[in-house]
Design a protein around this motif. Structure first.
Motif, PDB file in Angstrom:
ATOM      1  N   ILE A   1     -32.872  16.162 -15.058  1.00  0.00           N
ATOM      2  CA  ILE A   1     -33.710  14.977 -15.213  1.00  0.00           C
ATOM      3  C   ILE A   1     -34.687  14.963 -14.041  1.00  0.00           C
ATOM      4  O   ILE A   1     -34.283  14.853 -12.877  1.00  0.00           O
ATOM      5  CB  ILE A   1     -32.862  13.698 -15.225  1.00  0.00           C
ATOM      6  CG1 ILE A   1     -31.789  13.793 -16.321  1.00  0.00           C
ATOM      7  CG2 ILE A   1     -33.739  12.470 -15.453  1.00  0.00           C
ATOM      8  CD1 ILE A   1     -30.678  12.807 -16.185  1.00  0.00           C
TER       9      ILE A   1
ATOM     10  N   ASN B   1     -38.595  13.432 -13.080  1.00  0.00           N
ATOM     11  CA  ASN B   1     -39.766  12.632 -13.446  1.00  0.00           C
ATOM     12  C   ASN B   1     -39.673  12.065 -14.862  1.00  0.00           C
ATOM     13  O   ASN B   1     -40.653  12.021 -15.594  1.00  0.00           O
ATOM     14  CB  ASN B   1     -41.043  13.461 -13.317  1.00  0.00           C
ATOM     15  CG  ASN B   1     -41.496  13.557 -11.878  1.00  0.00           C
ATOM     16  OD1 ASN B   1     -41.251  12.644 -11.096  1.00  0.00           O
ATOM     17  ND2 ASN B   1     -42.137  14.656 -11.539  1.00  0.00           N
ATOM     18  N   GLY B   2     -38.467  11.659 -15.273  1.00  0.00           N
ATOM     19  CA  GLY B   2     -38.282  11.088 -16.602  1.00  0.00           C
ATOM     20  C   GLY B   2     -38.235  12.108 -17.712  1.00  0.00           C
ATOM     21  O   GLY B   2     -38.077  11.741 -18.874  1.00  0.00           O
ATOM     22  N   GLU B   3     -38.404  13.385 -17.384  1.00  0.00           N
ATOM     23  CA  GLU B   3     -38.326  14.456 -18.389  1.00  0.00           C
ATOM     24  C   GLU B   3     -36.957  15.126 -18.307  1.00  0.00           C
ATOM     25  O   GLU B   3     -36.302  15.123 -17.262  1.00  0.00           O
ATOM     26  CB  GLU B   3     -39.443  15.480 -18.160  1.00  0.00           C
ATOM     27  CG  GLU B   3     -40.851  14.907 -18.266  1.00  0.00           C
ATOM     28  CD  GLU B   3     -41.201  14.514 -19.682  1.00  0.00           C
ATOM     29  OE1 GLU B   3     -40.582  15.061 -20.617  1.00  0.00           O
ATOM     30  OE2 GLU B   3     -42.066  13.643 -19.860  1.00  0.00           O
TER      31      GLU B   3
ATOM     32  N   TYR C   1     -28.257   6.103 -13.331  1.00  0.00           N
ATOM     33  CA  TYR C   1     -28.687   6.920 -14.465  1.00  0.00           C
ATOM     34  C   TYR C   1     -29.730   6.189 -15.310  1.00  0.00           C
ATOM     35  O   TYR C   1     -30.758   6.764 -15.690  1.00  0.00           O
ATOM     36  CB  TYR C   1     -27.474   7.287 -15.314  1.00  0.00           C
ATOM     37  CG  TYR C   1     -27.801   8.177 -16.488  1.00  0.00           C
ATOM     38  CD1 TYR C   1     -27.985   9.549 -16.325  1.00  0.00           C
ATOM     39  CD2 TYR C   1     -27.930   7.652 -17.773  1.00  0.00           C
ATOM     40  CE1 TYR C   1     -28.289  10.372 -17.402  1.00  0.00           C
ATOM     41  CE2 TYR C   1     -28.228   8.460 -18.852  1.00  0.00           C
ATOM     42  CZ  TYR C   1     -28.407   9.821 -18.663  1.00  0.00           C
ATOM     43  OH  TYR C   1     -28.713  10.622 -19.730  1.00  0.00           O
TER      44      TYR C   1
ATOM     45  N   ASP D   1     -31.756   3.863 -14.429  1.00  0.00           N
ATOM     46  CA  ASP D   1     -33.013   3.691 -13.708  1.00  0.00           C
ATOM     47  C   ASP D   1     -33.929   4.907 -13.827  1.00  0.00           C
ATOM     48  O   ASP D   1     -35.139   4.810 -13.576  1.00  0.00           O
ATOM     49  CB  ASP D   1     -32.727   3.419 -12.225  1.00  0.00           C
ATOM     50  CG  ASP D   1     -32.156   2.023 -12.005  1.00  0.00           C
ATOM     51  OD1 ASP D   1     -32.311   1.174 -12.906  1.00  0.00           O
ATOM     52  OD2 ASP D   1     -31.544   1.781 -10.942  1.00  0.00           O
ATOM     53  N   LEU D   2     -33.365   6.053 -14.195  1.00  0.00           N
ATOM     54  CA  LEU D   2     -34.190   7.254 -14.360  1.00  0.00           C
ATOM     55  C   LEU D   2     -35.083   7.159 -15.588  1.00  0.00           C
ATOM     56  O   LEU D   2     -36.111   7.848 -15.658  1.00  0.00           O
ATOM     57  CB  LEU D   2     -33.297   8.489 -14.469  1.00  0.00           C
ATOM     58  CG  LEU D   2     -32.414   8.802 -13.246  1.00  0.00           C
ATOM     59  CD1 LEU D   2     -31.498   9.971 -13.548  1.00  0.00           C
ATOM     60  CD2 LEU D   2     -33.269   9.094 -12.023  1.00  0.00           C
ATOM     61  N   PHE D   3     -34.678   6.310 -16.581  1.00  0.00           N
ATOM     62  CA  PHE D   3     -35.398   6.286 -17.850  1.00  0.00           C
ATOM     63  C   PHE D   3     -35.989   4.921 -18.187  1.00  0.00           C
ATOM     64  O   PHE D   3     -36.965   4.854 -18.924  1.00  0.00           O
ATOM     65  CB  PHE D   3     -34.452   6.699 -18.988  1.00  0.00           C
ATOM     66  CG  PHE D   3     -33.834   8.056 -18.813  1.00  0.00           C
ATOM     67  CD1 PHE D   3     -34.537   9.202 -19.147  1.00  0.00           C
ATOM     68  CD2 PHE D   3     -32.550   8.181 -18.304  1.00  0.00           C
ATOM     69  CE1 PHE D   3     -33.959  10.443 -18.985  1.00  0.00           C
ATOM     70  CE2 PHE D   3     -31.976   9.427 -18.140  1.00  0.00           C
ATOM     71  CZ  PHE D   3     -32.671  10.566 -18.473  1.00  0.00           C
ATOM     72  N   LEU D   4     -35.388   3.881 -17.689  1.00  0.00           N
ATOM     73  CA  LEU D   4     -35.769   2.541 -18.136  1.00  0.00           C
ATOM     74  C   LEU D   4     -36.281   1.696 -16.972  1.00  0.00           C
ATOM     75  O   LEU D   4     -35.729   1.736 -15.875  1.00  0.00           O
ATOM     76  CB  LEU D   4     -34.561   1.834 -18.774  1.00  0.00           C
ATOM     77  CG  LEU D   4     -33.893   2.560 -19.950  1.00  0.00           C
ATOM     78  CD1 LEU D   4     -32.629   1.825 -20.369  1.00  0.00           C
ATOM     79  CD2 LEU D   4     -34.851   2.677 -21.132  1.00  0.00           C
ATOM     80  N   LYS D   5     -37.324   0.935 -17.250  1.00  0.00           N
ATOM     81  CA  LYS D   5     -37.825   0.002 -16.249  1.00  0.00           C
ATOM     82  C   LYS D   5     -37.085  -1.329 -16.346  1.00  0.00           C
ATOM     83  O   LYS D   5     -36.833  -1.982 -15.343  1.00  0.00           O
ATOM     84  CB  LYS D   5     -39.328  -0.225 -16.453  1.00  0.00           C
ATOM     85  CG  LYS D   5     -40.181   0.980 -16.117  1.00  0.00           C
ATOM     86  CD  LYS D   5     -41.667   0.648 -16.290  1.00  0.00           C
ATOM     87  CE  LYS D   5     -42.542   1.835 -15.925  1.00  0.00           C
ATOM     88  NZ  LYS D   5     -43.990   1.517 -16.074  1.00  0.00           N
TER      89      LYS D   5
END
Length: 405
Positions: free
Chosen positions: A31, A33-35, A133, A135-139
């Motif tokens: 994971i 930068n969101g990728e 975890y 926080d890596l994808f969701l605001k």
């Protein structure tokens, strides 16, 4: 061309902030930068930095390992490293390393599946790891406030849910505010435009209750409710009843005084009820002739309370149910008294004819009887009496009773 454009955008964005790179050993994904990118291998758990870059020398006719990035614990990232990645992914990580934009490399297990409106936690996971975890994808997201998570959870942020509970009686009202939300909320309660606590009592009057709530994500909600607390008159009245009376207040099974309350929105009535027991017990006398002068006499008392019964036959107190009465007139007297000293006296008379043609005599124990030379052992003997002839029963020293012919 797309890859070059992506790396250019990555370089520009990373010139402003640093990132962590995550290697999720649960599903072997990177994971960054969101990728999400795949990797291979079974690396050990790690949190730390990349300390060096090993560039493979180019020597003719000799093979060296491909380029590697070395972690603090000795694990490596590269085509042939502990963590095996593709050439494109390696170049992206290398680029970040060279411009010092990698704050930390995290190798850990995050057993979490992320969907549009929910997550599924496959293994027991503490709150800090779950939030790290997500926080890596969701605001923005909301999760229940738990120490550990396992199973399915809704994560779509929702405004706080406000519940206002109220009730009122004449001269008295009450309200209570409840806020339901996954996280902490900021709550303000106004009653008639005055800041107030979340619960309390109210005097008679008309009230407007306004509640405002805001959660940690900034979601807001509000609710307004009106409450009328009536002012009423109170009426007092007193009544007396007999014990066990059936009234609109129910069957009265107590002795003494109690208050009963009738409350409506306009007035209240307090009724003071005094219950007394002035009814004497009912007494039934059942008589049954058994034989000769012997009678079975049963006394039955009926009352709502405990009773005490006294039986006298010919002015002598008696116990039991079977009695031998005298010839002639026998007076049966029964006195019954309940717990509250209510009493009943019942008198009856039994006449016994003296010309009985047979008799039954009881003894204190079994005796031997000699009747015409025949010996019989019994506690009683029945004889037939000829009124014109006198017969005698007598007992000798051996407790044998001889019956004369």
């Amino acid at each position: 061309m797309k890859k070059i454009f992506f790396l250019l955008i990555l370089h520009i964005s990373l010139s402003f902030f640093s990132i962590n790179i995550y290697f999720n050993t649960y599903d072997n994904t990177i994971i960054m930068n969101g990728e999400i990118y795949p990797f291979f291998g079974k690396p050990n758990k790690f949190r730390g930095k990349i300390i060096s870059y090993f560039k493979s020398p180019n020597v003719e006719n000799f093979e060296f390992p491909d380029n590697l990035l070395v972690l603090e614990d000795g694990q490596t990232i590269g085509k042939d490293g502990t963590i095996k990645v593709s050439k494109d992914v390696f170049q992206s990580i290398l680029k970040l390393y060279k411009i010092s934009k990698i704050t930390q490399v995290v190798i850990d297990e995050f057993p979490i599946e992320l969907y549009d409106e929910k997550i599924i936690v496959k293994k027991i996971t503490p709150k800090d790891k779950l939030k790290e975890y997500l926080d890596l994808f969701l605001k923005e997201y909301e999760i229940p406030n738990l120490k550990f998570y396992f199973g399915e959870y809704k994560i779509t942020p929702k405004p706080p849910k406000i519940d206002i509970t109220t009730f009122s009686f004449p001269e008295y009202g009450f309200y209570k505010i409840r806020i339901n939300d996954y996280g902490k909320t900021q709550t303000k309660v106004y009653i008639n435009n005055t800041i107030s606590p979340t619960a309390g009592a109210l005097l008679p009057g008309t009230y407007t209750i306004f509640v405002y709530a805001k959660d940690e994500l900034g979601n807001e909600s509000s609710l307004t409710k009106n409450l009328f607390v009536p002012k009423s008159t109170i009426n007092f009245q007193e009544k007396e009843y007999e014990f066990f009376s059936h009234t609109k207040y129910g069957t009265l099974t107590f002795i003494g005084t109690k208050n009963f309350y009738e409350i409506s929105s306009s007035n209240s009535t307090i009724t003071t009820i005094t219950v007394k027991d002035t009814t004497p017990p009912k007494v039934l006398l059942e008589k049954k002739h058994l034989f000769d002068n012997y009678y079975e006499i049963k006394v039955i008392s009926q009352d709502f309370n405990k009773t005490k019964t006294l039986l006298k036959i010919n002015n002598q107190e008696k116990k039991g149910e079977i009695f031998k009465l005298k010839c002639g007139k026998n007076i049966i007297a029964v006195y019954c008294e309940d717990t509250f000293k209510n009493n009943t006296l019942k008198l009856e008379t039994i006449y016994i004819n003296e010309k009985n043609s047979n008799s039954l005599q009881f003894f204190d124990q079994k005796r031997w009887f000699n009747i015409g030379g025949i010996m019989i052992k019994s506690p009683f003997i029945k004889t037939w009496i000829n009124p014109k002839r006198q017969r005698r029963h007598y007992e000798d020293k051996n407790f044998v009773i001889h019956i004369a012919k």
